[in-house]
Write an enzyme that holds these catalytic residues in place. Structure first.
Site, PDB file in Angstrom:
ATOM      1  N   GLU A 150      -0.491  -9.063 -18.734  1.00  0.00           N
ATOM      2  CA  GLU A 150      -0.602  -8.115 -17.633  1.00  0.00           C
ATOM      3  C   GLU A 150      -1.498  -6.921 -17.951  1.00  0.00           C
ATOM      4  OE1 GLU A 150       3.305  -6.536 -16.842  1.00  0.00           O
ATOM      5  OE2 GLU A 150       2.792  -5.996 -14.791  1.00  0.00           O
ATOM      6  N   ARG A 203       1.199   1.802  -5.998  1.00  0.00           N
ATOM      7  CA  ARG A 203       1.407   0.770  -4.986  1.00  0.00           C
ATOM      8  C   ARG A 203       0.128   0.017  -4.647  1.00  0.00           C
ATOM      9  NH1 ARG A 203       6.221   1.679  -2.302  1.00  0.00           N
ATOM     10  NH2 ARG A 203       5.523   0.380  -0.598  1.00  0.00           N
ATOM     11  N   LYS A 243       2.258  -1.919  -8.414  1.00  0.00           N
ATOM     12  CA  LYS A 243       3.616  -1.736  -8.922  1.00  0.00           C
ATOM     13  C   LYS A 243       4.647  -2.472  -8.072  1.00  0.00           C
ATOM     14  CE  LYS A 243       6.805   0.069 -11.508  1.00  0.00           C
ATOM     15  NZ  LYS A 243       7.009  -0.634 -12.797  1.00  0.00           N
ATOM     16  N   GLU A 282       8.980 -12.644 -21.499  1.00  0.00           N
ATOM     17  CA  GLU A 282       8.700 -11.259 -21.101  1.00  0.00           C
ATOM     18  C   GLU A 282       7.579 -10.664 -21.974  1.00  0.00           C
ATOM     19  OE1 GLU A 282       9.017  -9.447 -18.723  1.00  0.00           O
ATOM     20  OE2 GLU A 282       8.821  -7.392 -19.416  1.00  0.00           O
ATOM     21  N   HIS A 334       5.591 -31.311 -27.988  1.00  0.00           N
ATOM     22  CA  HIS A 334       5.447 -32.221 -26.855  1.00  0.00           C
ATOM     23  C   HIS A 334       4.142 -31.978 -26.101  1.00  0.00           C
ATOM     24  CE1 HIS A 334       9.395 -33.826 -27.607  1.00  0.00           C
ATOM     25  NE2 HIS A 334       9.823 -32.581 -27.760  1.00  0.00           N
ATOM     26  N   TRP A 365      -3.744  -1.737  -1.390  1.00  0.00           N
ATOM     27  CA  TRP A 365      -3.755  -2.944  -2.215  1.00  0.00           C
ATOM     28  C   TRP A 365      -4.132  -4.062  -1.252  1.00  0.00           C
ATOM     29  CZ3 TRP A 365      -0.535  -7.480  -2.636  1.00  0.00           C
ATOM     30  CH2 TRP A 365      -0.763  -8.206  -3.808  1.00  0.00           C
ATOM     31  N   CYS A 375       0.875  -1.168   0.000  1.00  0.00           N
ATOM     32  CA  CYS A 375       0.000   0.000   0.000  1.00  0.00           C
ATOM     33  C   CYS A 375       0.909   1.214   0.000  1.00  0.00           C
ATOM     34  CB  CYS A 375      -0.833   0.016   1.273  1.00  0.00           C
ATOM     35  SG  CYS A 375      -1.773  -1.494   1.527  1.00  0.00           S
ATOM     36  N   LYS A 429       4.017  -9.314 -20.478  1.00  0.00           N
ATOM     37  CA  LYS A 429       3.580  -7.931 -20.720  1.00  0.00           C
ATOM     38  C   LYS A 429       2.183  -7.912 -21.318  1.00  0.00           C
ATOM     39  CE  LYS A 429       5.744  -6.165 -19.113  1.00  0.00           C
ATOM     40  NZ  LYS A 429       6.839  -5.977 -18.247  1.00  0.00           N
ATOM     41  N   ASN A 463       1.326  -0.047   5.895  1.00  0.00           N
ATOM     42  CA  ASN A 463       1.734  -0.804   4.712  1.00  0.00           C
ATOM     43  C   ASN A 463       2.481  -2.029   5.202  1.00  0.00           C
ATOM     44  OD1 ASN A 463       2.673  -1.691   2.205  1.00  0.00           O
ATOM     45  ND2 ASN A 463       4.483  -0.394   2.310  1.00  0.00           N
ATOM     46  N   GLY A 464       1.999  -3.223   4.824  1.00  0.00           N
ATOM     47  CA  GLY A 464       2.673  -4.447   5.253  1.00  0.00           C
ATOM     48  C   GLY A 464       1.654  -5.452   5.752  1.00  0.00           C
TER      49      GLY A 464
HETATM   50  O1  M6R Z   1      10.206  -4.111  -8.286  1.00  0.00           O
HETATM   51  P1  M6R Z   1      10.556  -5.469  -8.795  1.00  0.00           P
HETATM   52  O2  M6R Z   1      11.407  -5.440 -10.013  1.00  0.00           O
HETATM   53  O3  M6R Z   1      11.154  -6.350  -7.739  1.00  0.00           O
HETATM   54  O4  M6R Z   1       9.172  -6.109  -9.218  1.00  0.00           O
HETATM   55  C1  M6R Z   1       9.105  -7.437  -9.636  1.00  0.00           C
HETATM   56  C2  M6R Z   1       7.800  -7.730 -10.316  1.00  0.00           C
HETATM   57  O5  M6R Z   1       6.729  -7.535  -9.424  1.00  0.00           O
HETATM   58  C3  M6R Z   1       7.580  -6.862 -11.543  1.00  0.00           C
HETATM   59  O6  M6R Z   1       8.637  -6.986 -12.447  1.00  0.00           O
HETATM   60  C4  M6R Z   1       6.273  -7.241 -12.263  1.00  0.00           C
HETATM   61  O7  M6R Z   1       6.376  -8.525 -12.796  1.00  0.00           O
HETATM   62  C5  M6R Z   1       5.957  -6.207 -13.342  1.00  0.00           C
HETATM   63  N1  M6R Z   1       4.691  -5.611 -13.065  1.00  0.00           N
HETATM   64  C6  M6R Z   1       5.891  -6.756 -14.717  1.00  0.00           C
HETATM   65  O8  M6R Z   1       5.645  -5.760 -15.653  1.00  0.00           O
END
Ligand code: M6R
Length: 609
Positions: free
Chosen positions: A489, A27, A604, A482, A505, A74, A2, A486, A100-101
Site C-alpha cells: 500500500e 478521503r 482513506k 496484514e 504447491h 477521489w 470524496c 501494508k 460525495n457518492g
Molecule cells: O474504514 P474501514 O476500516 O472500513 O476501511 C477498510 C479498508 O478500506 C482499509 O482497512 C484499507 O484496507 C486500509 N487503507 C489499509 O491500510
C-alpha cells in the site's frame, strides 16, 4: 469517495473551506475546488491534483464572500482533471453542487436533460445534479433540491448553493456521510467532524433521507420530503490536536506510536476493577442471545478484514463457536447462509465503507443480530448495527491503517473473553491470566517501538527489492497478510503473503537467490513446521527475517536475522507481531521517497462500491 465542506458566516469563507478540505484530503486527493458567492456572483475555482495546487491558485486571486462550498475528489466517474473536479455548475452558472457518492442513474438523467437542451461539459455523474436543480428551480432552492433528489438513485451527500439565494446553503444526506456544524452567527457542513472542529464542537449528524437548510443564524432540519425534524446536538469531545501530527513526520508514524494508548483506551473500563472479568456494558446482546448463537460471520474490507481473520482464531479458540470471515464486497453476492442464530460482526475503522455497510444491511435483512466494531461514533455502521464496540483509537488520518487495526484486535480479544465467560468456556483463573496478559500488551508495544531503528535499517535494505514474501502459519498467516498489504500500500513493493506450508504447491518457483522472505514464527506449537518451511526457502537462496517470540533461540539458527517480540500468550501475539511489520512498511516507503500518508490511487475511506 470524496470530502465536502460548506460555510456560511462572517469569517474568511475561502480559508474556512480550504482548512476544512485539508482535514478531508484523506478521503481523496485527485482534485479540489470551491464555489463562493462574491461581489461578481457565484465564482468557482477548481484544479486537478492536490489541494495545495488550488490553494496556490486562490492565493493569486482570492475569492471573497460569506457563503461557499468546497470539495476534495477521489475520482469515480471521469478521470482526475480540472473539468471533472467539483463544484459542478449548470449552464447558467447560477447553481453549484459538491457531491460525495455515486448517482447510479446519471446516464439516464443526462439523456433526459440533454433532450431539454442542457449541455454537459464533464464526464461526471455529479454534473447532472446541478442541471437537475436548475431545471426544476422555481424561486425556492430547498424545494428544487427536494424535487431533484426524487429522480436521483444512488448515494449522495450534497452541498448546494445558488446565486439566486446567496444567504441559503442546502445540505443533503442519502447514503453518504454528512454532518452540520452549529456555530454562532455562522454554520458549517462537512463530510466528517475534523473538517469543522476548529470552529465548533456542536454538530448534528444527518441520517439518510435527511437534509438541512443553513442560513447564517439558523439551521432547519427536514426530511427529503420536506417534513421538519429535530435532532439532538452531538457534542464532540475530542481535541483538534489529536488530529494533527504532534511532531511526527507523518500521521502514519504518529499513529504507530499512539498504539500503546489506543490499546489502553480500548480496554479502558471494559476490564472489571478487580481485573477478573471483561465487561461490555454497551452491548444490548443478552447472555441468553449469546448462548443461542450457533455461528458467526465476520465481514470487513482490507485491513479490517485482516483483523477479522485474527478475530476468527481468537473467538474459535476461546469459545469453539464456528466463525467465517468474508471480504465485504463478496459477502452479499455469494448469498451467504445467515440464520436467525448467526451473529454477524462487521468491522470498519471509518464506519462508512460502502461494502461493509451493504453487508451489514444484508445481514439485518436476513434477521441476524449485527455487532459493529468501529472507530467512529456516529458513523453509518455504528448507527445501523444492533450493537457497537467502539475502538478508542482516536482519529486515524494516514491512509494506511495501523492503530485502528490493532484496536480492532483488542476489541476481538475483549469480545472473545467476554463470550467465553458468558458460555462458561473458561474458568475464572484462566480469565484472570488472559486479562493480565492483555494488560501487558501496551507496555510491550512501547518496548518494541524503542527498537524501531533495527527495523528501519532492514527496511532500507529491502526497499531496493521489487518483490518479497511473507509466510506464516495459523495466526501468523493472518498477520502476514496484514504485513504484506501494508508494505504494498505505501512502499509499492510487490509482496505476497502465504501460509508457510503452501509455498511448495507452486509459489516456491518464485524464490530466487537474494529474495527477502519475512517469516512470522510466533506460534510455538507450529514452530517446528514453520522452521521446515523456512529451510525450504533458505535452500533456494532466500534471505529470511523471522519475527519470533522472545526466548526462541532455535529460530536464530535457521534464518539470517530475527526480530523478537516480547513474550505473550499465542492467541494475543498478533497485537505485537504486527508492529515491526507496520514500521517496516513505513520506513520502506520513506526510503523509496513515497508520500507515506497519501499513497497513490488510494483514499482513506471507500464510500463507493
Ligand atoms: O474504514 P474501514 O476500516 O472500513 O476501511 C477498510 C479498508 O478500506 C482499509 O482497512 C484499507 O484496507 C486500509 N487503507 C489499509 O491500510
Amino acid at each position: 469517495m470524496c470530502g465536502i465542506v460548506g460555510y456560511i458566516g462572517d469569517r474568511n469563507t475561502q480559508s474556512v473551506l480550504i482548512e476544512g478540505l485539508k482535514k478531508l484530503e484523506y478521503r481523496g486527493y485527485d482534485s479540489a475546488g470551491v464555489a463562493i458567492y462574491t461581489e461578481e456572483g457565484l465564482e468557482v475555482k477548481k484544479a486537478k491534483g492536490r489541494l495545495s495546487i488550488l490553494e496556490g491558485e486562490l492565493s493569486n486571486r482570492p475569492l471573497v464572500g460569506s457563503i461557499g462550498i468546497g470539495h476534495t475528489r477521489w475520482a469515480t466517474h471521469g478521470e482526475p482533471s480540472d473539468v471533472n473536479s467539483h463544484p459542478h455548475i449548470d449552464n447558467s452558472s447560477k447553481f453549484s453542487v459538491v457531491h460525495n457518492g455515486i448517482i447510479e442513474n446519471y446516464i439516464e438523467l443526462k439523456e433526459q436533460l440533454s433532450a431539454k437542451g442542457h449541455r454537459f461539459v464533464s464526464e461526471t455523474d455529479t454534473e447532472v445534479i446541478a442541471h437537475l436543480i436548475a431545471d426544476v428551480y422555481d424561486g425556492d432552492i430547498v424545494k428544487a433540491v427536494q424535487t431533484a433528489v426524487k429522480s436521483m438513485r444512488g448515494a449522495f451527500a450534497l452541498g448546494v448553493l445558488t446565486e439566486y439565494e446567496p444567504d441559503r446553503l442546502v445540505a443533503v444526506r442519502q447514503a453518504s456521510p454528512l454532518i452540520i456544524g452549529i456555530g454562532e452567527n455562522e454554520n458549517f457542513i462537512g463530510s466528517d467532524i475534523p473538517a469543522i472542529l476548529e470552529y465548533t464542537r456542536n454538530v448534528y449528524i444527518l441520517n439518510d433521507g435527511e437534509m438541512a437548510l443553513l442560513t447564517k443564524d439558523a439551521i432547519q432540519l427536514m426530511t427529503l420530503e420536506g417534513n421538519f425534524i429535530t435532532k439532538e446536538v452531538f457534542r464532540v469531545d475530542w481535541d483538534i490536536v489529536t488530529a494533527e501530527k504532534a511532531g511526527f513526520d507523518h500521521f502514519m508514524l504518529k499513529e504507530i506510536y499512539e498504539q500503546p494508548k489506543a490499546y489502553r483506551d480500548t480496554m479502558g473500563s471494559r476490564i472489571s476493577e478487580d481485573a477478573n472479568e471483561v465487561v461490555l456494558p454497551e452491548l444490548n446482546l443478552t447472555a441468553e442471545q449469546l448462548m443461542n448463537v450457533t455461528n458467526i460471520h465476520i465481514v470487513a474490507c482490507g485491513t479490517a478484514y485482516h483483523a477479522g481473520l485474527v478475530g476468527k482464531h481468537v473467538i474459535e479458540k476461546l469459545t469453539r463457536i464456528p466463525v467465517d470471515v468474508d471480504v465485504a464486497s463478496e459477502y452479499r453476492y455469494r448469498a451467504p447462509i445467515i440464520l436467525p442464530s448467526t451473529l454477524v460482526i462487521v468491522v470498519s475503522q471509518s464506519g462508512e465503507t460502502a461494502d461493509t455497510l451493504a453487508a451489514l444491511r444484508e445481514a439485518k435483512r436476513n434477521g441476524a443480530h449485527v455487532l459493529a466494531i468501529t472507530n467512529v461514533v456516529g458513523s453509518s455502521v455504528a448507527r445501523e448495527a444492533d450493537d457497537v464496540i467502539v475502538t478508542w483509537a482516536g482519529p486515524e488520518i494516514a491512509v494506511a491503517s495501523t492503530k485502528a487495526y490493532t484496536s480492532q484486535l483488542i476489541a476481538f480479544f475483549l469480545f472473545g473473553v467476554f463470550y467465553a465467560q458468558t458460555l462458561g468456556k473458561t474458568d475464572a483463573t484462566e480469565v484472570a491470566t488472559v486479562i493480565e496478559d492483555l494488560q501487558q500488551l501496551s507496555s510491550q508495544v512501547e518496548q518494541m517501538l524503542h527498537q524501531s531503528a533495527r527495523i528501519k535499517t532492514y527496511a532500507e535494505e529491502i526497499s531496493a527489492h521489487d518483490h518479497l514474501f511473507f509466510i506464516g502459519r495459523g495466526l501468523d498467516y493472518a498477520v502476514a497478510l496484514e504485513g504484506s498489504l501494508k508494505l504494498k500500500e505505501i512502499s509499492y513493493i510487490h509482496s505476497e503473503a502465504y501460509p508457510a506450508g503452501e509455498l511448495k504447491h507452486g509459489t516456491l518457483a518464485l524464490i530466487e537467490p537474494g529474495i527477502p522472505v519475512i517469516a512470522l514464527a510466533t506460534q510455538e506449537e507450529l514452530l517446528e513446521k514453520t522452521i521446515s518451511n523456512i529451510k525450504e526457502v533458505k535452500a533456494r537462496g532466500a534471505k529470511v527475517l523471522a519475527i519470533a517470540m522472545e526466548g526462541n533461540a532455535e529460530i536464530g539458527k535457521a534464518v539470517d536475522e530475527v526480530f523478537y517480540i516480547p513474550r505473550t500468550r499465542a492467541v494475543l501475539s498478533a497485537a505485537l507481531s504486527v508492529i515491526p511489520l507496520q514500521l517496516l512498511a513505513y520506513y520502506a516507503s520513506l526510503a523509496r521517497g513515497n508520500d507515506v500518508d497519501k499513497p497513490r490511487n488510494l483514499a482513506k475511506s471507500v464510500t463507493v462500491e
